[in-house]
Design an enzyme around this catalytic site. Sequence first.
Site, PDB file in Angstrom:
ATOM      1  N   LYS A 225      24.330 121.192   9.730  1.00  0.00           N
ATOM      2  CA  LYS A 225      25.340 122.205  10.045  1.00  0.00           C
ATOM      3  C   LYS A 225      25.756 122.907   8.764  1.00  0.00           C
ATOM      4  O   LYS A 225      25.678 122.338   7.666  1.00  0.00           O
ATOM      5  CB  LYS A 225      26.570 121.558  10.684  1.00  0.00           C
ATOM      6  CG  LYS A 225      27.403 122.517  11.529  1.00  0.00           C
ATOM      7  CD  LYS A 225      26.805 122.728  12.905  1.00  0.00           C
ATOM      8  CE  LYS A 225      27.720 123.556  13.787  1.00  0.00           C
ATOM      9  NZ  LYS A 225      27.183 123.690  15.146  1.00  0.00           N
TER      10      LYS A 225
ATOM     11  N   ASP B 278      26.756 130.338  15.419  1.00  0.00           N
ATOM     12  CA  ASP B 278      27.795 129.420  15.879  1.00  0.00           C
ATOM     13  C   ASP B 278      29.087 130.223  15.964  1.00  0.00           C
ATOM     14  O   ASP B 278      29.054 131.465  15.930  1.00  0.00           O
ATOM     15  CB  ASP B 278      27.931 128.230  14.911  1.00  0.00           C
ATOM     16  CG  ASP B 278      28.613 127.022  15.537  1.00  0.00           C
ATOM     17  OD1 ASP B 278      29.852 126.976  15.503  1.00  0.00           O
ATOM     18  OD2 ASP B 278      27.918 126.142  16.070  1.00  0.00           O
TER      19      ASP B 278
ATOM     20  N   LYS C  37      22.674 115.537  19.463  1.00  0.00           N
ATOM     21  CA  LYS C  37      22.342 116.599  20.417  1.00  0.00           C
ATOM     22  C   LYS C  37      20.849 116.901  20.419  1.00  0.00           C
ATOM     23  O   LYS C  37      20.216 117.013  21.484  1.00  0.00           O
ATOM     24  CB  LYS C  37      23.123 117.872  20.093  1.00  0.00           C
ATOM     25  CG  LYS C  37      22.867 119.002  21.083  1.00  0.00           C
ATOM     26  CD  LYS C  37      23.484 120.317  20.648  1.00  0.00           C
ATOM     27  CE  LYS C  37      24.976 120.269  20.585  1.00  0.00           C
ATOM     28  NZ  LYS C  37      25.571 121.618  20.406  1.00  0.00           N
TER      29      LYS C  37
ATOM     30  N   ASN D  36      31.958 121.442  20.657  1.00  0.00           N
ATOM     31  CA  ASN D  36      31.436 120.259  19.977  1.00  0.00           C
ATOM     32  C   ASN D  36      32.592 119.364  19.549  1.00  0.00           C
ATOM     33  O   ASN D  36      33.659 119.847  19.183  1.00  0.00           O
ATOM     34  CB  ASN D  36      30.631 120.663  18.739  1.00  0.00           C
ATOM     35  CG  ASN D  36      29.364 121.400  19.094  1.00  0.00           C
ATOM     36  OD1 ASN D  36      28.614 120.975  19.965  1.00  0.00           O
ATOM     37  ND2 ASN D  36      29.116 122.524  18.434  1.00  0.00           N
TER      38      ASN D  36
ATOM     39  N   ARG E 205      28.749 128.056  11.099  1.00  0.00           N
ATOM     40  CA  ARG E 205      30.094 128.327  11.604  1.00  0.00           C
ATOM     41  C   ARG E 205      30.909 129.026  10.531  1.00  0.00           C
ATOM     42  O   ARG E 205      30.949 128.583   9.384  1.00  0.00           O
ATOM     43  CB  ARG E 205      30.762 127.017  12.040  1.00  0.00           C
ATOM     44  CG  ARG E 205      32.182 127.168  12.542  1.00  0.00           C
ATOM     45  CD  ARG E 205      32.641 125.898  13.235  1.00  0.00           C
ATOM     46  NE  ARG E 205      31.879 125.618  14.446  1.00  0.00           N
ATOM     47  CZ  ARG E 205      32.248 124.754  15.388  1.00  0.00           C
ATOM     48  NH1 ARG E 205      33.375 124.070  15.250  1.00  0.00           N
ATOM     49  NH2 ARG E 205      31.501 124.554  16.450  1.00  0.00           N
TER      50      ARG E 205
ATOM     51  N   GLY F 286      39.172 128.324  26.005  1.00  0.00           N
ATOM     52  CA  GLY F 286      38.314 129.035  25.063  1.00  0.00           C
ATOM     53  C   GLY F 286      37.330 129.904  25.819  1.00  0.00           C
ATOM     54  O   GLY F 286      36.392 129.387  26.421  1.00  0.00           O
ATOM     55  N   VAL F 287      37.560 131.233  25.817  1.00  0.00           N
ATOM     56  CA  VAL F 287      36.688 132.122  26.589  1.00  0.00           C
ATOM     57  C   VAL F 287      35.995 133.122  25.674  1.00  0.00           C
ATOM     58  O   VAL F 287      36.027 134.329  25.881  1.00  0.00           O
ATOM     59  CB  VAL F 287      37.467 132.826  27.732  1.00  0.00           C
ATOM     60  CG1 VAL F 287      37.826 131.838  28.801  1.00  0.00           C
ATOM     61  CG2 VAL F 287      38.725 133.531  27.208  1.00  0.00           C
ATOM     62  N   GLY F 288      35.360 132.569  24.638  1.00  0.00           N
ATOM     63  CA  GLY F 288      34.470 133.365  23.812  1.00  0.00           C
ATOM     64  C   GLY F 288      33.156 133.556  24.544  1.00  0.00           C
ATOM     65  O   GLY F 288      33.104 133.571  25.778  1.00  0.00           O
ATOM     66  N   LYS F 289      32.069 133.647  23.792  1.00  0.00           N
ATOM     67  CA  LYS F 289      30.778 133.953  24.412  1.00  0.00           C
ATOM     68  C   LYS F 289      30.359 132.912  25.443  1.00  0.00           C
ATOM     69  O   LYS F 289      29.971 133.243  26.567  1.00  0.00           O
ATOM     70  CB  LYS F 289      29.716 134.099  23.326  1.00  0.00           C
ATOM     71  CG  LYS F 289      29.884 135.338  22.466  1.00  0.00           C
ATOM     72  CD  LYS F 289      28.819 135.444  21.400  1.00  0.00           C
ATOM     73  CE  LYS F 289      28.989 134.407  20.311  1.00  0.00           C
ATOM     74  NZ  LYS F 289      28.044 134.603  19.184  1.00  0.00           N
TER      75      LYS F 289
END
Length: 389
Positions: A119, A153, A107, A299, A83, A218-221
């Site tokens: 991460k 990420d 997960k 997440n 990230r 949130g309208v990212g990918k």
Amino acid sequence: MGLAPRGRRDLRRALHGQRQRRHARRRCRRDRDGPRIVLSDLSIDAAFDDHEVVELVHDPQTGLRAIIAVHCTAPGPAMGGIRRMDYRSVEDALIDVLRLSRAMTAKNVMAGLPLGGGKTVMIDRGDPADPRQLAALGEAIGRLDGRYAGAEDIGTGPADMDVIARHTRHVVGRPASSGGSGDPSPTTARTVLHACLSALRRPREAGALEGIRAGVQGVGKVGAALARGLHALGADVVVADASAGRAERLADELQAAVAAPAALLDMKLDLLAPCAVGGVIDRPVAGRIRARVVCGAANNQLTIPGLADVLHERGVLYVPDYVANCGGIIQVGGEYLGWTPDKVEASVTAAIARCDDLLSDARTSGLPPAAQADLVVARRLEQLLGAAA
């Protein structure tokens, strides 16, 4: 991860047993000359869960500042995204990477992958990513000798993974042209969409979501792909994003309404899908949220353990994020493990079925789905640790 109290206790007990065995067998290694972290801040202390590796990476030549956290390798090598964000402080970045890596353990176990949780966060204000910093990060990941593998990420993509791959083989999600599995976002959106349908108790068929009002924050990918999927099935979609322009462009495409991200949390919805950064549902929001179902791709949607219980008591069905959004990690995990496309597809299909079963069992037992999922993870870890003892 938002662990319910009972599941959280069981999970910590299982991991504590794991670490006792690891220390007894002298498998826990520390870098003597590496930076030391003093967990003096209460929020940092709460996020720290006896992680196996927490490495601060600073490369003065490129300006790279990053943190790699390996939470658990009992199921196998740790895997989790890289990230890249403009964190307000190193402390904020540390809290985020500790919580995210812990969530990745759950997960990956819940997804049925032989992988543990890890991460990486890059503290970066540049756009696009500096290739020199990505190269330095690849070298740092390589020094972990396979204990952790990275993937894309927020703030990174397949092209960035290609740069990192020149410096370590422990990275996945590269473009298909480079032999990788490509962008995992559509597969993540797919499992989230199926989880939404299951939570709403709607069939997987054309027109299934007619009469449903769904808000996507949130309208990212991933969020954009989910919004398109919801719209295609007949839902009345409301979109929200920190970038007003991005939200408006998608709204024009889908003939959808636009709301401010914070306002979306107070709207009367059938479905709220948090798909941006985590921590959007704190105690005040959990006490007033008006959606019937919360199911999204972000997440760590809940800020503290126990908020799943608050939602449950108010009649809000919360689908654990690590159950809903597992599609992407299955895709890139399969790439790392050398799985065929057919095996990856079978694993995604199995994960969708597990989500259906989880929600069905929760309805029968009366327990929140989060508590059910946490118990599944804890028991699986206990089995793995028992077999390794």
